[in-house]
Write an enzyme that holds these catalytic residues in place. Structure first.
Site, PDB file in Angstrom:
ATOM      1  CB  ILE A   1      -1.033   0.060   1.142  1.00  0.00           C
ATOM      2  CG1 ILE A   1      -0.240  -0.389   2.431  1.00  0.00           C
ATOM      3  CG2 ILE A   1      -2.153  -0.696   0.996  1.00  0.00           C
ATOM      4  CD1 ILE A   1      -1.111  -0.124   3.693  1.00  0.00           C
TER       5      ILE A   1
ATOM      6  CG  ASP B   1       9.586  10.805  10.285  1.00  0.00           C
ATOM      7  OD1 ASP B   1       9.540  11.849   9.887  1.00  0.00           O
ATOM      8  OD2 ASP B   1       9.358  10.025   9.661  1.00  0.00           O
TER       9      ASP B   1
END
Lengths: 218, 329
Positions: free
Chosen positions: A5, A122
């Site tokens: 994906i 992050d």
């Protein structure tokens, strides 16, 4: 049957089934631009650390996907699938009020994570999912770590502000307010103030900041 | 036809470039300050610029076969950079503008590095990696500005490379025959573990520098230090760039700035581009380093969108951030 994906910066993400339930497979790929030794070291270190931190956060009530299987040497983590939309995409289509609510949820989760002394490393709007139940799940804890000091927590917020500036620049201020309000309520006013002050300091460390005073010559 | 003369003097290069809007480079004249030892001494650099500026200007005009009267616009890099160096260029540009009654256009040195890269390559809407002695920035144009996606939290990549080889006693000179000393001393090196720092979208090199020098003092072979320090520094930069591609959805990478001339770094970016299926563009080495042409060309773009400045307001800005400049094109 697995279906890729997403090819992220860090890993390949595929959907499929694991032991009869819907699952997400996160596989850290070897990077052709890194020498083998460095690459192996980074992959196994980050995989193990990510799984460990995800398990801990989940146990302490932060919304992260449940872990089903881990193999650090192969760089593989299998986790349950969270049904929903990536926050970055959601913010592009949601009305102001709904976008604000999503950001507030995001602030609550990040706040809860920070309160446990974990920096994400992050934190972007690509690394959060708005679930079908309108809660936010934090993904991609590959760079997450336990921290003693508020420095890395502040770096998280600094990065998030930067992402809002670069990807959602038109509505940055509003989204940030929604985020910060709930973040502050979770981590506590005093702690939040300390962290925000550090964020301002980190910003000043960037290159060529005008507000920063030129060093005095003796 | 519009002809722009651009003045560059932000660090170690005093350069004058002349471009026309065809676009064509009509002249490219440069003087490079090379320190006898150590790094750039700003005042010494500025003094050498003052001595050499007249001949650089004369040379540029003679290359172009033009007299100063044929110049339509004077462009000048007002920052970011070293104060004493910047002031030399600014003074000369203001003088030319006033004495010959030419409009003056202020140019941001970082924007100029990017724009010359776009002019000389086919990059259209790239993720820009701007790497030089003073800058390490991952940026892309979004909503009328070059938005900073990631940058170094401490020293710049070029600064790191220079400091490392200097401390190892291998430089100056830092670059010989287009090859940096860190590439020369990396030959035959093997990987030893050094701290690999990526903080989200940002890199950091000062800890790596300290650790590399400590390893050197503890007896690790110099080629292993060079190889590993370079490997870690470059890999973390490429990783951050990869994050930028993923986050911003860009399909092109453009490398600009002095360190873009490093063949080994370009190889790493080639590997990234192939792996992610994006196009890689690299500014030609001659225009990777500081030059007057990029200032002239960016001045052209700015001028065409009506950006000029009165000479009395054209003061240098040592800390003029890339993302503070409105980009109209």
């Amino acid at each position: 049957m697995q279906r890729v994906i997403y090819l992220g910066a860090e890993a390949l993400v595929a959907e499929g089934e694991f032991l009869g339930r819907k699952a997400v497979f996160k596989l850290r790929l070897r990077k052709p631009y890194r020498v083998l030794e460095l690459d192996r070291e980074i992959v196994s270190r980050r995989t193990a650390a990510e799984a460990r931190i995800m398990a801990m956060l989940r146990e302490r009530g932060v919304n992260v996907p449940r872990i089903l299987f881990v193999d650090p040497l192969y760089g593989l983590i299998v986790m349950e699938k969270v049904e929903g939309v990536v926050l970055r995409d959601a913010l592009g289509v949601l009305s102001g009020e709904k976008a604000c609510r999503a950001m507030a949820e995001f602030g609550r989760e990040v706040g809860a994570m920070h309160k446990l002394g974990v920096a994400h490393g992050d934190i972007t709007t690509s690394n959060a999912v708005l679930s079908n139940e309108d809660s936010i799940y934090i993904l991609d804890l590959g760079l997450a770590k336990h921290v003693e000091d508020i420095e890395d927590l502040a770096v998280d917020l600094h990065l998030l502000i930067r992402v809002l500036e670069s990807s959602h620049y038109a509505v940055k201020e509003d989204l940030l307010k929604c985020f910060m309000r709930s973040y502050r309520s979770v981590v506590g006013v005093d702690e939040a103030r300390k962290i925000f002050e550090r964020v301002a300091e980190i910003r000043m460390r960037g290159r060529y900041i005008e507000e920063r005073k030129v060093r005095k010559v003796n | 036809m519009v002809i722009v003369l651009g003045v560059e003097s932000t660090a170690h290069t005093f350069g004058i470039g002349i471009v026309s809007d065809e676009p064509r480079i009509l002249a490219d004249s440069r003087f490079n300050y090379v320190p006898a030892r150590g790094g750039i001494h700003p005042r010494e650099a500025a003094d050498s610029f003052i001595k050499n500026a007249p001949s650089v200007l004369r040379e540029a005009l003679s290359q172009a076969g033009l007299s100063i009267d044929s110049i339509d616009v004077v462009a000048v890099a007002l920052g970011p950079g070293l104060g004493p160096c910047l002031r030399v260029g600014a003074t000369i540009a203001r003088a030319l503008s006033i004495y010959y009654s030419k409009p003056l256009t202020p140019v941001n040195h970082a924007v100029a590095h990017i724009e010359i890269g776009r002019m000389l390559t086919d990059a259209r809407d790239p993720l820009v990696v701007y790497i030089s002695g003073g800058n390490t920035v991952i940026t892309a144009k979004q909503g009328g500005r070059y938005r900073v996606f990631g940058e170094t939290l401490d020293i710049a990549l070029g600064n790191f490379m220079d400091a490392l080889v200097r401390e190892l006693g291998l430089a100056p000179p830092y670059v010989v025959g287009g090859i940096h000393a860190i590439d020369r001393c990396s030959e035959g090196g093997r990987y030893v573990e050094l701290p690999y720092v990526v903080k989200g979208q940002d890199t950091s090199y000062s800890g790596l520098l300290t650790a590399a020098l400590r390893a050197y003092r503890s007896g690790v072979r110099v080629e292993d230090i060079c190889f590993s320090a370079r490997e870690v520094a470059y890999s973390s930069l490429v990783e951050v760039a990869e994050r930028g591609l993923a986050q911003l959805g860009k399909t092109e990478i453009l490398l600009v700035g002095g360190v873009a001339a490093s063949r080994y770094l370009v190889e790493k970016f080639k590997a990234l581009a192939e792996y992610r299926g994006v196009e890689l563009y690299v500014v030609p080495p001659r225009y990777a380093v500081d030059n007057g042409v990029m200032i002239a060309w960016t001045g052209m773009l700015m001028f065409k969108y009506g950006v000029t400045i009165e000479p009395e307001n054209a003061v240098v800005k040592q800390r003029w951030r890339l993302d503070a400049v409105d980009i109209y094109w």
